[in-house]
Design an enzyme around this catalytic site. Structure first.
Site, PDB file in Angstrom:
ATOM      1  N   ASN A  13     -59.307 -46.837 -16.966  1.00  0.00           N
ATOM      2  CA  ASN A  13     -61.257 -46.468 -16.701  1.00  0.00           C
ATOM      3  C   ASN A  13     -61.928 -47.976 -17.127  1.00  0.00           C
ATOM      4  O   ASN A  13     -62.271 -48.110 -18.519  1.00  0.00           O
ATOM      5  CB  ASN A  13     -62.082 -45.168 -17.533  1.00  0.00           C
ATOM      6  CG  ASN A  13     -63.570 -45.255 -16.822  1.00  0.00           C
ATOM      7  OD1 ASN A  13     -64.090 -47.162 -15.448  1.00  0.00           O
ATOM      8  ND2 ASN A  13     -64.567 -44.416 -17.881  1.00  0.00           N
ATOM      9  N   LYS A  15     -64.281 -49.230 -17.016  1.00  0.00           N
ATOM     10  CA  LYS A  15     -66.207 -49.716 -17.246  1.00  0.00           C
ATOM     11  C   LYS A  15     -66.872 -50.805 -16.575  1.00  0.00           C
ATOM     12  O   LYS A  15     -65.308 -51.428 -15.710  1.00  0.00           O
ATOM     13  CB  LYS A  15     -66.174 -48.941 -18.616  1.00  0.00           C
ATOM     14  CG  LYS A  15     -65.964 -48.468 -19.109  1.00  0.00           C
ATOM     15  CD  LYS A  15     -66.376 -47.463 -20.328  1.00  0.00           C
ATOM     16  CE  LYS A  15     -65.700 -46.557 -20.119  1.00  0.00           C
ATOM     17  NZ  LYS A  15     -65.785 -45.735 -22.314  1.00  0.00           N
ATOM     18  N   HIS A  97     -68.721 -38.827 -15.492  1.00  0.00           N
ATOM     19  CA  HIS A  97     -68.394 -38.958 -17.293  1.00  0.00           C
ATOM     20  C   HIS A  97     -69.438 -39.459 -17.532  1.00  0.00           C
ATOM     21  O   HIS A  97     -70.548 -39.287 -17.364  1.00  0.00           O
ATOM     22  CB  HIS A  97     -67.958 -40.902 -16.537  1.00  0.00           C
ATOM     23  CG  HIS A  97     -67.778 -41.748 -17.837  1.00  0.00           C
ATOM     24  ND1 HIS A  97     -68.516 -42.031 -19.046  1.00  0.00           N
ATOM     25  CD2 HIS A  97     -65.959 -41.770 -18.489  1.00  0.00           C
ATOM     26  CE1 HIS A  97     -67.235 -42.876 -20.191  1.00  0.00           C
ATOM     27  NE2 HIS A  97     -66.703 -41.937 -19.818  1.00  0.00           N
ATOM     28  N   GLU A  99     -70.839 -41.300 -19.257  1.00  0.00           N
ATOM     29  CA  GLU A  99     -71.539 -42.300 -19.543  1.00  0.00           C
ATOM     30  C   GLU A  99     -72.406 -42.480 -18.400  1.00  0.00           C
ATOM     31  O   GLU A  99     -73.399 -42.937 -18.566  1.00  0.00           O
ATOM     32  CB  GLU A  99     -71.325 -43.529 -19.810  1.00  0.00           C
ATOM     33  CG  GLU A  99     -70.510 -43.697 -20.872  1.00  0.00           C
ATOM     34  CD  GLU A  99     -69.525 -44.984 -20.871  1.00  0.00           C
ATOM     35  OE1 GLU A  99     -69.142 -45.355 -20.120  1.00  0.00           O
ATOM     36  OE2 GLU A  99     -68.981 -45.054 -22.270  1.00  0.00           O
ATOM     37  N   GLU A 169     -63.159 -35.166 -21.988  1.00  0.00           N
ATOM     38  CA  GLU A 169     -63.739 -36.259 -22.891  1.00  0.00           C
ATOM     39  C   GLU A 169     -65.098 -36.034 -23.841  1.00  0.00           C
ATOM     40  O   GLU A 169     -66.020 -36.095 -23.940  1.00  0.00           O
ATOM     41  CB  GLU A 169     -63.889 -37.309 -22.383  1.00  0.00           C
ATOM     42  CG  GLU A 169     -62.812 -38.117 -21.182  1.00  0.00           C
ATOM     43  CD  GLU A 169     -63.306 -38.945 -21.004  1.00  0.00           C
ATOM     44  OE1 GLU A 169     -61.898 -40.595 -21.568  1.00  0.00           O
ATOM     45  OE2 GLU A 169     -64.382 -40.146 -20.262  1.00  0.00           O
ATOM     46  N   GLY A 175     -64.824 -44.626 -26.898  1.00  0.00           N
ATOM     47  CA  GLY A 175     -65.670 -46.036 -27.010  1.00  0.00           C
ATOM     48  C   GLY A 175     -66.131 -45.433 -28.890  1.00  0.00           C
ATOM     49  O   GLY A 175     -66.040 -47.354 -29.877  1.00  0.00           O
ATOM     50  N   SER A 214     -61.048 -42.480 -26.684  1.00  0.00           N
ATOM     51  CA  SER A 214     -60.349 -43.518 -27.966  1.00  0.00           C
ATOM     52  C   SER A 214     -58.937 -42.961 -28.355  1.00  0.00           C
ATOM     53  O   SER A 214     -58.515 -43.483 -28.878  1.00  0.00           O
ATOM     54  CB  SER A 214     -60.861 -43.093 -29.688  1.00  0.00           C
ATOM     55  OG  SER A 214     -62.087 -43.394 -29.323  1.00  0.00           O
TER      56      SER A 214
HETATM   57  P1  PGA Z   1     -62.590 -45.027 -24.178  1.00  0.00           P
HETATM   58  O1  PGA Z   1     -63.393 -44.515 -23.570  1.00  0.00           O
HETATM   59  O2  PGA Z   1     -60.760 -45.199 -24.300  1.00  0.00           O
HETATM   60  O3  PGA Z   1     -62.755 -46.419 -24.682  1.00  0.00           O
HETATM   61  O4  PGA Z   1     -63.173 -44.593 -25.759  1.00  0.00           O
HETATM   62  C1  PGA Z   1     -62.668 -43.384 -22.730  1.00  0.00           C
HETATM   63  C2  PGA Z   1     -63.755 -42.987 -21.436  1.00  0.00           C
HETATM   64  O5  PGA Z   1     -64.715 -43.638 -21.503  1.00  0.00           O
HETATM   65  O6  PGA Z   1     -63.308 -43.024 -20.742  1.00  0.00           O
END
Ligand code: PGA
Length: 253
Positions: A13, A15, A97, A99, A169, A175, A214
């Site tokens: 992803n 982003k 997701h 976010e 997640e 993140g 992460s």
């Molecule tokens: P990250 O993000 O691996 O940077 O923690 C995972 C995601 O948001 O899908």
């Protein structure tokens, strides 16, 4: 439940990162080293989907989008429909997701509608579920994940999950550099699968459930060792071809 019947999947992803040249270079490096036994997906920003799709022709690497409108085509300025994503060659799309849920106010119902739109257009939805730190600390993890999942099952019926992927997640791990421990992740994955099994044992046994939050090259193998963990949804570490590939390889160990 036998794990062999499930696909191993790693989805990157990206982003809102990168530019056209970066996308081209990253995709070329990943496509050059296919990892057999692992479905590899790149979820690029919208403007780069078509270019990446053209670049991917003949490669095993799959294309995904990061979001989709819950509406069908029409007067929805700024939105992108599932039919458009299919037309650009998308195989997968992330829906729900965290976010999108937290920054853009997507409700469980909107997420369910997006899931339906994707399926109707022949795109495999990757349904993201997960609790915040506050919810985990108050013991509400299962309740939250169940509520998010129920909204989609109610909209589509269990049979739709034969054509879908789930990503667990934990919001507090995205993140942040904090990951769920392999045991914490496995517990929630098992909960999700058992919940689906109450509706249909075979579908539950066949659906791939990815862990995200992460995941890095050095913790992927431990996380993917869980019986109900079928791969990963990768943010930061998917922006580097070597780490993404190392994570893909970790699914086959
Ligand atoms: P990250 O993000 O691996 O940077 O923690 C995972 C995601 O948001 O899908």
């Amino acid at each position: 439940m036998t794990q062999e019947i499930r696909k191993k999947i790693v989805a990157g992803n990206w982003k809102m990162n990168g530019r056209r040249a970066f996308a081209k270079e990253l995709v070329a490096a990943i496509a050059a080293q296919p990892v057999s036994g692992c479905e590899q997906i790149v979820c690029t920003p919208y403007p780069y989907l078509s270019g990446v799709h053209d670049q991917l022709s003949g490669s095993a690497l799959k294309l995904g989008a990061q979001n989709v409108s819950e509406q069908e085509d029409g007067a929805f300025t700024g939105e992108v429909s599932a039919e458009m994503l299919a037309d650009c060659g998308c195989d997968y799309v992330l829906v729900g997701h965290s976010e999108r849920r937290s920054l853009y106010g997507e409700s469980d119902q909107v997420v369910a509608d997006k899931f339906v739109r994707a399926l109707d257009s022949g795109i495999t939805p990757i349904l993201c579920l997960g609790e915040t730190l506050e919810e985990r600390e108050s013991g509400a993890t299962e309740k939250v994940v169940a509520r998010q999942l129920d909204a989609v099952v109610a909209a589509t019926g269990i049979a739709a999950f034969a054509r879908a992927v789930i990503a667990y997640e934990p919001v507090w791990a995205i993140g942040t550099g904090l990951t769920a421990s392999p045991q914490q992740a496995q517990e929630v994955h098992a909960f999700i699968r058992q919940k689906l099994a109450k509706e249909d044992v075979q579908i539950a046994a066949g659906v791939s459930i990815l862990y995200g939050g992460s995941v890095k090259a050095d913790n992927a193998a431990a996380l993917f060792a869980g019986d109900d963990i079928d791969g990963g949804l990768i943010g930061g570490a998917s922006l580097d071809a070597d780490s993404f590939l190392a994570i893909c390889k970790a699914t086959t160990k």
